[in-house]
Scaffold this motif. Structure first.
Motif, PDB file in Angstrom:
ATOM      1  N   GLU A  89      -1.095  10.057  -6.443  1.00  0.00           N
ATOM      2  CA  GLU A  89      -1.782  10.016  -5.148  1.00  0.00           C
ATOM      3  C   GLU A  89      -3.210   9.491  -5.260  1.00  0.00           C
ATOM      4  O   GLU A  89      -3.786   9.082  -4.257  1.00  0.00           O
ATOM      5  CB  GLU A  89      -1.785  11.406  -4.500  1.00  0.00           C
ATOM      6  CG  GLU A  89      -0.438  11.798  -3.972  1.00  0.00           C
ATOM      7  CD  GLU A  89      -0.460  13.112  -3.214  1.00  0.00           C
ATOM      8  OE1 GLU A  89      -1.549  13.661  -2.950  1.00  0.00           O
ATOM      9  OE2 GLU A  89       0.626  13.594  -2.871  1.00  0.00           O
ATOM     10  N   THR A  90      -3.766   9.469  -6.464  1.00  0.00           N
ATOM     11  CA  THR A  90      -5.140   8.986  -6.644  1.00  0.00           C
ATOM     12  C   THR A  90      -5.215   7.486  -6.908  1.00  0.00           C
ATOM     13  O   THR A  90      -6.313   6.942  -7.044  1.00  0.00           O
ATOM     14  CB  THR A  90      -5.847   9.723  -7.807  1.00  0.00           C
ATOM     15  OG1 THR A  90      -5.214   9.372  -9.044  1.00  0.00           O
ATOM     16  CG2 THR A  90      -5.830  11.230  -7.605  1.00  0.00           C
ATOM     17  N   ILE A  91      -4.088   6.808  -6.980  1.00  0.00           N
ATOM     18  CA  ILE A  91      -4.096   5.363  -7.228  1.00  0.00           C
ATOM     19  C   ILE A  91      -4.781   4.685  -6.045  1.00  0.00           C
ATOM     20  O   ILE A  91      -4.408   4.900  -4.887  1.00  0.00           O
ATOM     21  CB  ILE A  91      -2.667   4.822  -7.454  1.00  0.00           C
ATOM     22  CG1 ILE A  91      -2.100   5.422  -8.746  1.00  0.00           C
ATOM     23  CG2 ILE A  91      -2.670   3.295  -7.512  1.00  0.00           C
ATOM     24  CD1 ILE A  91      -0.650   5.080  -8.993  1.00  0.00           C
ATOM     25  N   GLU A  92      -5.761   3.887  -6.358  1.00  0.00           N
ATOM     26  CA  GLU A  92      -6.572   3.260  -5.314  1.00  0.00           C
ATOM     27  C   GLU A  92      -5.753   2.327  -4.430  1.00  0.00           C
ATOM     28  O   GLU A  92      -4.903   1.581  -4.899  1.00  0.00           O
ATOM     29  CB  GLU A  92      -7.723   2.481  -5.965  1.00  0.00           C
ATOM     30  CG  GLU A  92      -8.792   2.120  -4.966  1.00  0.00           C
ATOM     31  CD  GLU A  92     -10.098   1.753  -5.637  1.00  0.00           C
ATOM     32  OE1 GLU A  92     -10.735   0.828  -5.146  1.00  0.00           O
ATOM     33  OE2 GLU A  92     -10.462   2.389  -6.637  1.00  0.00           O
ATOM     34  N   GLY A  93      -6.014   2.398  -3.142  1.00  0.00           N
ATOM     35  CA  GLY A  93      -5.387   1.498  -2.175  1.00  0.00           C
ATOM     36  C   GLY A  93      -4.064   1.995  -1.619  1.00  0.00           C
ATOM     37  O   GLY A  93      -3.481   1.351  -0.744  1.00  0.00           O
ATOM     38  N   ILE A  94      -3.593   3.135  -2.098  1.00  0.00           N
ATOM     39  CA  ILE A  94      -2.316   3.668  -1.626  1.00  0.00           C
ATOM     40  C   ILE A  94      -2.532   4.390  -0.306  1.00  0.00           C
ATOM     41  O   ILE A  94      -3.398   5.250  -0.180  1.00  0.00           O
ATOM     42  CB  ILE A  94      -1.710   4.645  -2.668  1.00  0.00           C
ATOM     43  CG1 ILE A  94      -1.508   3.938  -4.002  1.00  0.00           C
ATOM     44  CG2 ILE A  94      -0.413   5.245  -2.147  1.00  0.00           C
ATOM     45  CD1 ILE A  94      -0.700   2.679  -3.930  1.00  0.00           C
ATOM     46  N   LYS A  95      -1.709   4.048   0.680  1.00  0.00           N
ATOM     47  CA  LYS A  95      -1.827   4.674   2.003  1.00  0.00           C
ATOM     48  C   LYS A  95      -0.670   5.619   2.308  1.00  0.00           C
ATOM     49  O   LYS A  95      -0.780   6.488   3.163  1.00  0.00           O
ATOM     50  CB  LYS A  95      -1.919   3.603   3.080  1.00  0.00           C
ATOM     51  CG  LYS A  95      -3.185   2.787   2.929  1.00  0.00           C
ATOM     52  CD  LYS A  95      -3.403   1.847   4.066  1.00  0.00           C
ATOM     53  CE  LYS A  95      -4.755   1.217   3.821  1.00  0.00           C
ATOM     54  NZ  LYS A  95      -5.112   0.107   4.503  1.00  0.00           N
TER      55      LYS A  95
ATOM     56  N   ASN B  81      -6.637   8.877   1.785  1.00  0.00           N
ATOM     57  CA  ASN B  81      -7.670   8.144   1.022  1.00  0.00           C
ATOM     58  C   ASN B  81      -7.805   6.704   1.383  1.00  0.00           C
ATOM     59  O   ASN B  81      -7.136   6.041   2.016  1.00  0.00           O
ATOM     60  CB  ASN B  81      -7.450   8.262  -0.491  1.00  0.00           C
ATOM     61  CG  ASN B  81      -6.084   7.798  -0.961  1.00  0.00           C
ATOM     62  OD1 ASN B  81      -5.170   7.596  -0.176  1.00  0.00           O
ATOM     63  ND2 ASN B  81      -5.955   7.672  -2.240  1.00  0.00           N
TER      64      ASN B  81
ATOM     65  N   THR C 156       0.821  -1.217   0.000  1.00  0.00           N
ATOM     66  CA  THR C 156       0.000   0.000   0.000  1.00  0.00           C
ATOM     67  C   THR C 156       0.856   1.269   0.000  1.00  0.00           C
ATOM     68  O   THR C 156       0.339   2.361   0.220  1.00  0.00           O
ATOM     69  CB  THR C 156      -0.945   0.025   1.225  1.00  0.00           C
ATOM     70  OG1 THR C 156      -0.152   0.016   2.408  1.00  0.00           O
ATOM     71  CG2 THR C 156      -1.898  -1.153   1.202  1.00  0.00           C
TER      72      THR C 156
END
Length: 151
Positions: free
Chosen positions: A100-106, A151, A73
């Protein structure tokens, strides 16, 4: 417009290398250190690397490139390069915002030369915090940064 690049393609890797060299030569001048690993890359080494590449295009011309590796992540930013003719035009910001909008990135992490004031300021302005500084040799110190995403 931002599009994924196929760095395995020799022509694309050659184009990446051209922008990378011109961009990192500016950093080398800023920090007064010309033995940066990205300046030693070749088309072959770019084709072989396991990073994911995206480019920002303006009128079908690549203006900037971001590359990273995904570690579950966390994104490990390897390159955020802008063609010098497009410096200070928001290209790096657009690329960073996109990643930064890539899903699942913390979280995200990156490293730059400690004396590269424009890059250090860019990361701090974008919510990164400094993790550490590592002295590589008497001429080069690297600063590592991390950003926790909401996100």
């Amino acid at each position: 417009m931002i599009k994924k690049l196929d760095n395995k393609n020799k022509e694309i890797a050659t184009e990446i290398l051209s922008i990378q060299i011109s961009s990192y030569l500016v950093e080398a001048k800023i920090i007064d250190y010309y033995d940066l690993p990205p300046l030693r890359d070749t088309t072959d080494s770019l084709q072989e690397c396991e990073e994911t590449f995206f480019a920002y295009y303006l009128k079908e011309k690549i203006c900037g490139i971001i590359s990273f590796k995904l570690d579950e992540t966390e994104i490990d930013l390897h390159r955020l390069i802008v063609s010098p003719e497009y410096f200070r035009k928001g290209v790096a910001q657009k690329l960073l915002d996109f990643v930064e909008t890539i899903e699942g990135i913390k979280s995200m992490r990156t490293t730059t030369g400690a004396k590269n004031t424009p890059a250090v300021n860019f990361y701090l302005k974008n919510g990164f915090f400094k993790l550490q500084e590592v002295k590589i040799d008497e001429h080069l110190t690297l600063s590592s940064f991390r950003k926790i995403l909401s996100n």
